[in-house]
Design a protein around this motif. Structure first.
Motif, PDB file in Angstrom:
ATOM      1  N   ILE A  69       0.854  -1.180   0.000  1.00 26.47           N
ATOM      2  CA  ILE A  69       0.000   0.000   0.000  1.00 26.47           C
ATOM      3  C   ILE A  69       0.890   1.230   0.000  1.00 26.47           C
ATOM      4  O   ILE A  69       1.820   1.330   0.801  1.00 26.47           O
ATOM      5  CB  ILE A  69      -0.938   0.027   1.221  1.00 26.47           C
ATOM      6  CG1 ILE A  69      -1.875  -1.187   1.199  1.00 26.47           C
ATOM      7  CG2 ILE A  69      -1.750   1.311   1.260  1.00 26.47           C
ATOM      8  CD1 ILE A  69      -2.776  -1.267   2.407  1.00 26.47           C
ATOM      9  N   VAL A  70       0.620   2.153  -0.905  1.00 25.41           N
ATOM     10  CA  VAL A  70       1.331   3.426  -0.974  1.00 25.41           C
ATOM     11  C   VAL A  70       0.323   4.531  -0.673  1.00 25.41           C
ATOM     12  O   VAL A  70      -0.698   4.637  -1.359  1.00 25.41           O
ATOM     13  CB  VAL A  70       1.981   3.646  -2.354  1.00 25.41           C
ATOM     14  CG1 VAL A  70       2.695   5.000  -2.383  1.00 25.41           C
ATOM     15  CG2 VAL A  70       2.949   2.523  -2.680  1.00 25.41           C
ATOM     16  N   ILE A  71       0.586   5.329   0.351  1.00 21.75           N
ATOM     17  CA  ILE A  71      -0.292   6.441   0.716  1.00 21.75           C
ATOM     18  C   ILE A  71       0.466   7.731   0.447  1.00 21.75           C
ATOM     19  O   ILE A  71       1.485   8.006   1.073  1.00 21.75           O
ATOM     20  CB  ILE A  71      -0.710   6.356   2.191  1.00 21.75           C
ATOM     21  CG1 ILE A  71      -1.483   5.049   2.442  1.00 21.75           C
ATOM     22  CG2 ILE A  71      -1.563   7.555   2.580  1.00 21.75           C
ATOM     23  CD1 ILE A  71      -1.949   4.877   3.871  1.00 21.75           C
ATOM     24  N   ASP A  72      -0.040   8.506  -0.510  1.00 22.57           N
ATOM     25  CA  ASP A  72       0.588   9.780  -0.853  1.00 22.57           C
ATOM     26  C   ASP A  72       0.000  10.887   0.023  1.00 22.57           C
ATOM     27  O   ASP A  72      -1.164  10.824   0.418  1.00 22.57           O
ATOM     28  CB  ASP A  72       0.360  10.091  -2.329  1.00 22.57           C
ATOM     29  CG  ASP A  72       1.274  11.205  -2.821  1.00 22.57           C
ATOM     30  OD1 ASP A  72       2.291  11.472  -2.153  1.00 22.57           O
ATOM     31  OD2 ASP A  72       0.965  11.806  -3.868  1.00 22.57           O
ATOM     32  N   GLU A  73       0.827  11.922   0.300  1.00 25.92           N
ATOM     33  CA  GLU A  73       0.449  13.007   1.208  1.00 25.92           C
ATOM     34  C   GLU A  73      -0.104  12.433   2.510  1.00 25.92           C
ATOM     35  O   GLU A  73      -1.171  12.823   2.996  1.00 25.92           O
ATOM     36  CB  GLU A  73      -0.554  13.950   0.551  1.00 25.92           C
ATOM     37  CG  GLU A  73      -0.004  14.710  -0.642  1.00 25.92           C
ATOM     38  CD  GLU A  73       1.176  15.622  -0.277  1.00 25.92           C
ATOM     39  OE1 GLU A  73       1.469  15.799   0.917  1.00 25.92           O
ATOM     40  OE2 GLU A  73       1.803  16.168  -1.214  1.00 25.92           O
ATOM     41  N   ALA A  74       0.666  11.522   3.095  1.00 20.76           N
ATOM     42  CA  ALA A  74       0.214  10.806   4.293  1.00 20.76           C
ATOM     43  C   ALA A  74       0.040  11.728   5.486  1.00 20.76           C
ATOM     44  O   ALA A  74      -0.711  11.411   6.404  1.00 20.76           O
ATOM     45  CB  ALA A  74       1.210   9.693   4.626  1.00 20.76           C
ATOM     46  N   ALA A  75       0.738  12.857   5.513  1.00 19.17           N
ATOM     47  CA  ALA A  75       0.600  13.778   6.634  1.00 19.17           C
ATOM     48  C   ALA A  75      -0.775  14.426   6.675  1.00 19.17           C
ATOM     49  O   ALA A  75      -1.187  14.945   7.721  1.00 19.17           O
ATOM     50  CB  ALA A  75       1.684  14.858   6.566  1.00 19.17           C
ATOM     51  N   TYR A  76      -1.505  14.420   5.559  1.00 16.62           N
ATOM     52  CA  TYR A  76      -2.824  15.038   5.488  1.00 16.62           C
ATOM     53  C   TYR A  76      -3.939  13.993   5.495  1.00 16.62           C
ATOM     54  O   TYR A  76      -5.114  14.345   5.415  1.00 16.62           O
ATOM     55  CB  TYR A  76      -2.943  15.900   4.232  1.00 16.62           C
ATOM     56  CG  TYR A  76      -2.019  17.093   4.260  1.00 16.62           C
ATOM     57  CD1 TYR A  76      -2.436  18.316   4.772  1.00 16.62           C
ATOM     58  CD2 TYR A  76      -0.708  16.990   3.797  1.00 16.62           C
ATOM     59  CE1 TYR A  76      -1.582  19.406   4.811  1.00 16.62           C
ATOM     60  CE2 TYR A  76       0.157  18.075   3.831  1.00 16.62           C
ATOM     61  CZ  TYR A  76      -0.278  19.285   4.334  1.00 16.62           C
ATOM     62  OH  TYR A  76       0.569  20.356   4.385  1.00 16.62           O
ATOM     63  N   VAL A  77      -3.579  12.725   5.578  1.00 17.64           N
ATOM     64  CA  VAL A  77      -4.555  11.641   5.655  1.00 17.64           C
ATOM     65  C   VAL A  77      -4.852  11.373   7.132  1.00 17.64           C
ATOM     66  O   VAL A  77      -3.929  11.380   7.953  1.00 17.64           O
ATOM     67  CB  VAL A  77      -4.006  10.372   4.977  1.00 17.64           C
ATOM     68  CG1 VAL A  77      -4.910   9.174   5.222  1.00 17.64           C
ATOM     69  CG2 VAL A  77      -3.849  10.610   3.477  1.00 17.64           C
ATOM     70  N   PRO A  78      -6.104  11.158   7.518  1.00 16.07           N
ATOM     71  CA  PRO A  78      -6.397  10.882   8.933  1.00 16.07           C
ATOM     72  C   PRO A  78      -5.592   9.694   9.454  1.00 16.07           C
ATOM     73  O   PRO A  78      -5.428   8.683   8.760  1.00 16.07           O
ATOM     74  CB  PRO A  78      -7.900  10.588   8.928  1.00 16.07           C
ATOM     75  CG  PRO A  78      -8.430  11.281   7.722  1.00 16.07           C
ATOM     76  CD  PRO A  78      -7.327  11.209   6.692  1.00 16.07           C
ATOM     77  N   GLU A  79      -5.094   9.835  10.669  1.00 13.76           N
ATOM     78  CA  GLU A  79      -4.283   8.762  11.254  1.00 13.76           C
ATOM     79  C   GLU A  79      -5.071   7.460  11.356  1.00 13.76           C
ATOM     80  O   GLU A  79      -4.517   6.375  11.173  1.00 13.76           O
ATOM     81  CB  GLU A  79      -3.805   9.200  12.646  1.00 13.76           C
ATOM     82  CG  GLU A  79      -2.926   8.175  13.341  1.00 13.76           C
ATOM     83  CD  GLU A  79      -2.449   8.653  14.691  1.00 13.76           C
ATOM     84  OE1 GLU A  79      -1.680   7.925  15.348  1.00 13.76           O
ATOM     85  OE2 GLU A  79      -2.847   9.768  15.107  1.00 13.76           O
ATOM     86  N   GLU A  80      -6.375   7.556  11.648  1.00 16.58           N
ATOM     87  CA  GLU A  80      -7.179   6.348  11.790  1.00 16.58           C
ATOM     88  C   GLU A  80      -7.240   5.556  10.493  1.00 16.58           C
ATOM     89  O   GLU A  80      -7.328   4.327  10.516  1.00 16.58           O
ATOM     90  CB  GLU A  80      -8.597   6.710  12.242  1.00 16.58           C
ATOM     91  CG  GLU A  80      -8.699   7.256  13.663  1.00 16.58           C
ATOM     92  CD  GLU A  80      -8.227   8.688  13.768  1.00 16.58           C
ATOM     93  OE1 GLU A  80      -8.041   9.332  12.700  1.00 16.58           O
ATOM     94  OE2 GLU A  80      -8.039   9.173  14.905  1.00 16.58           O
TER      95      GLU A  80
END
Length: 392
Positions: A69-80
Motif C-alpha cells: 500500500i502506498v499512501i501519498d500526502e500521508a501527513a494530510y490523511v487521517p491517522e485512523e
C-alpha cells in the motif's frame, strides 16, 4: 517517507492434489493489461492488480487485502485511516506500507518518521528535499526562497518537520518533560485533579497531578465516552477515592454544573469546585500549563492520547479579534483542558507565613542607645521629648 513491513501471522494451507486446468485464453491476451476506470481506477496484469482509491471514505477500503500500500500526502490523511484501515489490509499477506508526503507539523506522519530513524518495528525512513530532484532547478528554488516565508520553504522544499503555525505547546518543551516512569516518592498527597466533561462526541477526561508548581508529576489520565452522566460520575468517584486529600476542579460550563452536583453526591468526602470556561479563564489556565511545560516543571509519562492533544492544540485569531484556544479540526482537547485545570490548583512549595518566637522583654528608652526601644508604659509625649517615663 516512512515505510513499515508488518509481520504476517503464521498460516497453514493445504492444496488438493489435482491437475491444474489448462487455460484456453490466448497467451497474447493474458500478457495484455486491462484497465477499468469506473468506479475507481483499476489495472490488472496477469496475477497482479493495482487499484487507486481515495482515502476520503475509509469504509470503502475495508474488507480488502493488499501486498503493498502506498499512501501519498500521508501527513494530510487521517491517522485512523492508516492504523485502522490500511494496516489491517496487510495483516494476512505480510505486505509493506509506504507513506510519502510533505510534512504537516509534528503529527502522526512525523511519529512514523521518528520510528524509522531508529529502525523501530522494522520501519525505515528518510527525507527527500527538492534539491535532490533532477527536475527542480536551483534557480526555481532560489526564486521560491525569496517569495515565501522561511518556515514554508523549510517545509515545502526541504522536507523539514516544524511545529504547526499557532501551536501553543512547543515540541521541544514537551519532550523535555517526558519521563520513562514516575519516581516512587513523587506519588504522594496532596493531589490535584482536573475534570473536563464530555459533550456529544467529546470525551470526559480526568487528570491527576502530584507535587507543586516548582515540580509536579502526571499520576493518571482517564477518558470516558458513550456513558450516561450517572455512570460517569460513579466511575470518577471511584477514581477520586484512590487519591485522599485531593483538590478537584471541574469545568462548570453548560452541562458541567449539574454533573458537578451529581459528582458531589457520589464523592461527598472530596472538596469539588467548578470553573466556568470563558475565553479569559480558559486562556489563563492554558497559559499556566504552557508555563509549566516551558519551565520543564511537569513530569509526563508518554501517554499517546495526551501527547497527540498537546501537539494539536492551537491558538487561532477569530474575525472579531479574539483568540480561540482549542484543538485543531479533527482532534480532541479534553485531556489538555483537564490537565490545565489540575495545574491551576498546584500549590507553591514555599508558602509565606508568620514566624512566632519566644516572648521578648523590651527596655525603656536610653539616650546613648543607637537603637530606639520603647516600653509599654512610654507615652507619646515622652517619646517625642526623649524623656524617661517613671517606673511603674
Amino acid at each position: 517517507a516512512a515505510r513499515a513491513r508488518p509481520q504476517a501471522p503464521a498460516r497453514r494451507a493445504t492444496t488438493p492434489k489435482t491437475a491444474p486446468a489448462k487455460s484456453r485464453t490466448p497467451k497474447a491476451a493474458v500478457d495484455k493489461p486491462t484497465v477499468r476506470k469506473s468506479p475507481y481506477p483499476h489495472l490488472r496484469y496477469r496475477n497482479h492488480v493495482v487499484m487507486a482509491r481515495s482515502g476520503h471514505l475509509g469504509r470503502a477500503l475495508r474488507g480488502n487485502e493488499a501486498t503493498h500500500i502506498v499512501i501519498d500526502e500521508a501527513a494530510y490523511v487521517p491517522e485512523e485511516l492508516i492504523t485502522e484501515v490500511a494496516m489491517p489490509m496487510l495483516a494476512t499477506t505480510g505486505g509493506s506500507l509506504t507513506l510519502i508526503g510533505t510534512p504537516n507539523g509534528l503529527n502522526h506522519f512525523w511519529r512514523f518518521y521518528k520510528m524509522g530513524e531508529t529502525g523501530e518495528h522494522g520501519i525505515w525512513s528518510r527525507t527527500g528535499p527538492s534539491a535532490e530532484s533532477p527536475y527542480v532547478s536551483a534557480s526555481t528554488l532560489a526564486i521560491q526562497r525569496e517569495l515565501i516565508s522561511e518556515r514554508a520553504f523549510r517545509v515545502e522544499y526541504e522536507a523539514q518537520f516544524v511545529d504547526s503555525t499557532g501551536c501553543l505547546f512547543r515540541t521541544e518543551s514537551i519532550e523535555r518533560c517526558l519521563v520513562p516512569e514516575l519516581p516512587a516518592e513523587a506519588v504522594r498527597p496532596p493531589f490535584c485533579i482536573g475534570i473536563d466533561w464530555g459533550r456529544y462526541r467529546d470525551y470526559t477526561a480526568l487528570v491527576v497531578l502530584a507535587g507543586s508548581r516548582e515540580g509536579a508529576y502526571l499520576v493518571e489520565t482517564r477518558r470516558w465516552s458513550g456513558l450516561g452522566w450517572a455512570e460517569q460520575c460513579r466511575q470518577i468517584a471511584d477514581c477520586l477515592d484512590r487519591y485522599p486529600q485531593s483538590r478537584v476542579l471541574c469545568d462548570a460550563t453548560g452541562l458541567g454544573d449539574p454533573a458537578i452536583e451529581r459528582l458531589r453526591e457520589e464523592a461527598p468526602r472530596h472538596a469539588i469546585r467548578g470553573l466556568v470556561m470563558t475565553a479569559s479563564s480558559k486562556s489563563e489556565i492554558v497559559e499556566g500549563l504552557a508555563w509549566l511545560l516551558e519551565a520543564a516543571a511537569l513530569g509526563l509519562t508518554p501517554d499517546p492520547d495526551l501527547l497527540r492533544e498537546l501537539q494539536h492544540f492551537e491558538a487561532r485569531m477569530l474575525p472579531g479579534g479574539h483568540v480561540a484556544m482549542e484543538a485543531r479540526s479533527g482532534f480532541h482537547d479534553d485531556l489538555v483542558v483537564a490537565l490545565a485545570l489540575a495545574c491551576r490548583q498546584l500549590p507553591r512549595s514555599v508558602s509565606p507565613g508568620l514566624w512566632v518566637g519566644p516572648a521578648r522583654t523590651f527596655s525603656r528608652f536610653e539616650r546613648s542607645s543607637a537603637c530606639l526601644t520603647f516600653s509599654r508604659s512610654s507615652s507619646a509625649a515622652d517619646v517625642r521629648s526623649g524623656a524617661k517615663s517613671p517606673p511603674r
